[in-house]
Design a protein around this motif. Structure first.
Motif, mmCIF file in Angstrom:
data_model
loop_
_atom_site.group_PDB
_atom_site.id
_atom_site.type_symbol
_atom_site.label_atom_id
_atom_site.label_comp_id
_atom_site.label_asym_id
_atom_site.label_seq_id
_atom_site.Cartn_x
_atom_site.Cartn_y
_atom_site.Cartn_z
ATOM 1 N N GLU A 159 -7.784 21.451 -6.924
ATOM 2 C CA GLU A 159 -6.595 22.170 -6.466
ATOM 3 C C GLU A 159 -5.357 21.615 -7.157
ATOM 4 O OE1 GLU A 159 -5.084 19.897 -2.498
ATOM 5 O OE2 GLU A 159 -6.954 21.026 -2.281
ATOM 6 N N PRO A 160 -4.259 22.383 -7.169
ATOM 7 C CA PRO A 160 -3.062 21.927 -7.887
ATOM 8 C C PRO A 160 -2.652 20.498 -7.514
ATOM 9 C CG PRO A 160 -2.772 24.196 -7.223
ATOM 10 C CD PRO A 160 -4.072 23.726 -6.602
ATOM 11 N N ASN A 161 -2.507 19.677 -8.546
ATOM 12 C CA ASN A 161 -2.039 18.286 -8.427
ATOM 13 C C ASN A 161 -2.977 17.366 -7.655
ATOM 14 O OD1 ASN A 161 0.246 18.894 -9.953
ATOM 15 N ND2 ASN A 161 1.600 17.772 -8.585
ATOM 16 N N ALA A 162 -4.204 17.788 -7.399
ATOM 17 C CA ALA A 162 -5.124 16.952 -6.628
ATOM 18 C C ALA A 162 -5.395 15.611 -7.289
ATOM 19 C CB ALA A 162 -6.440 17.695 -6.402
ATOM 20 N N ASP A 163 -5.331 15.568 -8.614
ATOM 21 C CA ASP A 163 -5.620 14.328 -9.329
ATOM 22 C C ASP A 163 -4.390 13.458 -9.514
ATOM 23 O OD1 ASP A 163 -4.946 16.608 -11.005
ATOM 24 O OD2 ASP A 163 -5.103 15.273 -12.716
ATOM 25 N N LEU A 164 -3.282 13.822 -8.901
ATOM 26 C CA LEU A 164 -2.034 13.089 -9.104
ATOM 27 C C LEU A 164 -1.528 12.402 -7.839
ATOM 28 C CD1 LEU A 164 -0.489 15.725 -11.471
ATOM 29 C CD2 LEU A 164 -0.784 13.318 -12.051
ATOM 30 N N TRP A 165 -2.379 12.283 -6.829
ATOM 31 C CA TRP A 165 -2.014 11.516 -5.648
ATOM 32 C C TRP A 165 -3.287 10.985 -5.009
ATOM 33 C CZ3 TRP A 165 -3.159 13.212 -0.498
ATOM 34 C CH2 TRP A 165 -3.712 14.507 -0.417
ATOM 35 N N ALA A 166 -3.142 9.896 -4.268
ATOM 36 C CA ALA A 166 -4.292 9.245 -3.640
ATOM 37 C C ALA A 166 -4.355 9.601 -2.165
ATOM 38 C CB ALA A 166 -4.189 7.731 -3.811
ATOM 39 N N GLU B 253 0.833 -1.210 0.000
ATOM 40 C CA GLU B 253 0.000 0.000 0.000
ATOM 41 C C GLU B 253 0.865 1.256 0.000
ATOM 42 O OE1 GLU B 253 -3.667 1.349 -0.607
ATOM 43 O OE2 GLU B 253 -3.315 -0.755 -0.111
ATOM 44 N N TYR B 254 1.931 1.220 0.763
ATOM 45 C CA TYR B 254 2.835 2.370 0.824
ATOM 46 C C TYR B 254 3.521 2.615 -0.516
ATOM 47 C CZ TYR B 254 6.936 5.167 2.129
ATOM 48 O OH TYR B 254 7.913 6.133 2.181
ATOM 49 N N ASP B 255 4.030 1.554 -1.123
ATOM 50 C CA ASP B 255 4.804 1.727 -2.349
ATOM 51 C C ASP B 255 3.959 2.192 -3.526
ATOM 52 O OD1 ASP B 255 7.314 1.279 -1.342
ATOM 53 O OD2 ASP B 255 7.382 -0.836 -1.900
ATOM 54 N N VAL B 256 2.685 1.802 -3.597
ATOM 55 C CA VAL B 256 1.883 2.274 -4.730
ATOM 56 C C VAL B 256 1.513 3.749 -4.576
ATOM 57 C CG1 VAL B 256 0.904 0.023 -5.267
ATOM 58 C CG2 VAL B 256 -0.367 1.576 -3.769
ATOM 59 N N ARG B 257 1.668 4.293 -3.359
ATOM 60 C CA ARG B 257 1.246 5.663 -3.099
ATOM 61 C C ARG B 257 2.400 6.645 -2.904
ATOM 62 N NH1 ARG B 257 -4.095 5.986 -0.796
ATOM 63 N NH2 ARG B 257 -5.116 3.947 -0.862
ATOM 64 N N ARG B 258 3.565 6.170 -2.508
ATOM 65 C CA ARG B 258 4.601 7.104 -2.063
ATOM 66 C C ARG B 258 5.252 7.853 -3.219
ATOM 67 N NH1 ARG B 258 10.179 5.020 -1.393
ATOM 68 N NH2 ARG B 258 10.310 2.816 -2.002
ATOM 69 N N PRO B 259 5.609 9.114 -2.977
ATOM 70 C CA PRO B 259 6.246 9.912 -4.024
ATOM 71 C C PRO B 259 7.685 9.454 -4.244
ATOM 72 C CG PRO B 259 6.199 11.141 -1.970
ATOM 73 C CD PRO B 259 5.439 9.873 -1.718
ATOM 74 N N VAL B 260 8.058 9.304 -5.501
ATOM 75 C CA VAL B 260 9.377 8.798 -5.828
ATOM 76 C C VAL B 260 10.248 9.878 -6.476
ATOM 77 C CG1 VAL B 260 10.611 6.984 -7.109
ATOM 78 C CG2 VAL B 260 8.430 6.473 -6.044
ATOM 79 N N THR B 261 9.637 10.976 -6.890
ATOM 80 C CA THR B 261 10.379 12.106 -7.453
ATOM 81 C C THR B 261 10.105 13.346 -6.606
ATOM 82 O OG1 THR B 261 8.617 12.924 -8.899
ATOM 83 C CG2 THR B 261 10.018 11.136 -9.757
ATOM 84 N N LEU C 106 2.618 5.950 -8.281
ATOM 85 C CA LEU C 106 1.905 5.012 -9.137
ATOM 86 C C LEU C 106 0.388 5.181 -9.082
ATOM 87 C CD1 LEU C 106 4.057 1.864 -8.314
ATOM 88 C CD2 LEU C 106 4.056 3.091 -10.485
ATOM 89 N N LEU C 107 -0.183 5.123 -7.895
ATOM 90 C CA LEU C 107 -1.641 5.153 -7.784
ATOM 91 C C LEU C 107 -2.210 6.513 -8.186
ATOM 92 C CD1 LEU C 107 -4.038 3.382 -7.055
ATOM 93 C CD2 LEU C 107 -3.806 4.141 -4.679
ATOM 94 N N GLY C 108 -1.468 7.567 -7.910
ATOM 95 C CA GLY C 108 -1.915 8.885 -8.341
ATOM 96 C C GLY C 108 -2.035 8.993 -9.843
ATOM 97 N N MET C 109 -1.159 8.299 -10.563
ATOM 98 C CA MET C 109 -1.235 8.341 -12.016
ATOM 99 C C MET C 109 -2.486 7.632 -12.517
ATOM 100 S SD MET C 109 0.384 9.859 -14.348
ATOM 101 C CE MET C 109 2.038 10.095 -13.690
#
Length: 204
Positions: A82-89, A32-40, A46-49
């Motif tokens: 809001e900014p980037n709201a659709d790019l993270w879960a 669960e953590y890895d599909v959600r955590r920011p890598v850059t 991943l899930l935000g995409m």
């Protein structure tokens, strides 16, 4: 020979579905953590995409052609979030729900593509409210989905080293694990040599 419209539509749908499946495969087997955590530094995850691509398909194959899709996340670039709201879960947004919504929007988008000719005009619902044909919209969404799938290739590799376009198709040389560090070092040495030849300073 010029492709018939139905053949062109079939090809575009094939490339779009290929990207969709690749995006979801990049989440497979992760915590669960890895599909959600920011890598850059900009927060790519991943899930935000998945969430972002759901919103994009909902707009381009829904509202644009007066075929609204209910429940999709708003796109911040369209001014609906809001900014980037659709790019993270968010914590309350489950992986299962977001993936199910992505699959649901596929069906809606595919129905739009099947129902309309490639020259059918839609209106993109943000300034300058461009009127564009379905073929142009479909090509844009294919390019966007494939681009984001490529981003997630890199994210997944950084998370656990997994690579490839699809299961069983790694698209990498069949070499021993210890080959990769040596290859990495060789590429690094080449980069440093080229930088020095160009008169640049290179970090030690």
């Amino acid at each position: 020979m010029t492709k018939r419209p139905d053949d062109a539509k079939k090809d575009l749908k094939l490339y779009l579905q290929d990207a969709r499946e690749a995006v979801l495969w990049k989440l497979a087997g992760l915590s669960e953590y890895d599909v959600r955590r920011p890598v850059t530094p900009s927060g790519t995850n991943l899930l935000g995409m998945v969430k972002h691509l759901t919103g994009a398909e909902a707009v381009y194959f829904g509202e644009t052609f007066d075929r609204p899709f209910e429940g999709a996340p708003g796109l911040w670039v369209a001014g609906t979030a809001e900014p980037n709201a659709d790019l993270w879960a968010r914590p309350e947004e489950s992986r299962e729900t977001l993936i199910a919504e992505y699959r649901r929007v596929w069906a809606h988008a595919d129905a739009t593509v099947d129902a309309l000719p490639l020259d059918a005009l839609g209106r993109v619902p943000w300034p300058p409210h461009s009127r564009l044909p379905l073929g142009r919209i479909l090509l844009h969404v294919v390019a966007e989905a494939q681009r984001h799938a490529g981003q997630l290739d890199v994210v997944r590799e950084l998370l656990d080293g997994a690579t490839g376009l699809r299961p069983g198709d790694p698209v990498l040389p069949d070499v021993s694990p210890d080959w990769w560090p040596a290859h990495h070092d060789r590429v690094e040495r080449a980069a440093r040599a080229a930088a020095r030849a160009a008169g640049e300073s290179v970090p030690e």
